[in-house]
Scaffold this motif. Sequence first.
Motif, PDB file in Angstrom:
ATOM      1  N   VAL A  34      43.560  50.271  32.910  1.00 26.70           N
ATOM      2  CA  VAL A  34      43.808  49.623  34.191  1.00 26.70           C
ATOM      3  C   VAL A  34      42.616  48.734  34.525  1.00 26.70           C
ATOM      4  CG1 VAL A  34      44.118  50.051  36.659  1.00 26.70           C
ATOM      5  CG2 VAL A  34      45.160  51.575  35.013  1.00 26.70           C
ATOM      6  N   GLU A  35      42.889  47.545  35.042  1.00 25.22           N
ATOM      7  CA  GLU A  35      41.827  46.671  35.530  1.00 25.22           C
ATOM      8  C   GLU A  35      41.571  47.025  36.992  1.00 25.22           C
ATOM      9  OE1 GLU A  35      41.021  41.981  36.571  1.00 25.22           O
ATOM     10  OE2 GLU A  35      42.702  42.496  35.247  1.00 25.22           O
ATOM     11  N   LEU A  36      40.389  47.538  37.286  1.00 21.41           N
ATOM     12  CA  LEU A  36      40.049  47.922  38.652  1.00 21.41           C
ATOM     13  C   LEU A  36      39.506  46.721  39.417  1.00 21.41           C
ATOM     14  CD1 LEU A  36      38.279  51.361  38.091  1.00 21.41           C
ATOM     15  CD2 LEU A  36      40.684  50.915  38.634  1.00 21.41           C
ATOM     16  N   VAL A  37      40.008  46.546  40.631  1.00 22.38           N
ATOM     17  CA  VAL A  37      39.537  45.501  41.540  1.00 22.38           C
ATOM     18  C   VAL A  37      38.989  46.221  42.759  1.00 22.38           C
ATOM     19  CG1 VAL A  37      40.191  43.522  42.943  1.00 22.38           C
ATOM     20  CG2 VAL A  37      41.291  43.883  40.717  1.00 22.38           C
ATOM     21  N   CYS A  38      37.685  46.151  42.958  1.00 22.20           N
ATOM     22  CA  CYS A  38      37.064  46.847  44.083  1.00 22.20           C
ATOM     23  C   CYS A  38      37.128  45.989  45.332  1.00 22.20           C
ATOM     24  CB  CYS A  38      35.608  47.182  43.762  1.00 22.20           C
ATOM     25  SG  CYS A  38      35.454  48.380  42.433  1.00 22.20           S
ATOM     26  N   GLY A  39      37.522  46.602  46.440  1.00 20.97           N
ATOM     27  CA  GLY A  39      37.580  45.882  47.705  1.00 20.97           C
ATOM     28  C   GLY A  39      38.652  46.436  48.610  1.00 20.97           C
TER      29      GLY A  39
END
Length: 69
Positions: A44-49
């Motif tokens: 999974v590509e994690l996008v923090c925010g």
Amino acid sequence: MRTAFVTGASGFVGANLVRALLGRGWRVRALVRGEAPVLAGLDVELVCGGLFAPRLANAMHGGDGEVGR
């Protein structure tokens, strides 16, 4: 390969949705607020925010589906 952007991905429902999408052959970008141990080991590509982060639209670009809670 289709790409889904999932908000709330580190929560109970979101994490299970991520697993279901991966099982159906989707690529997943997952929005998380911090560490997401529940997603550890998943491709999974994690996008923090958060939902109101200014660069969130860039992370969502190119997706074939947006799934949130």
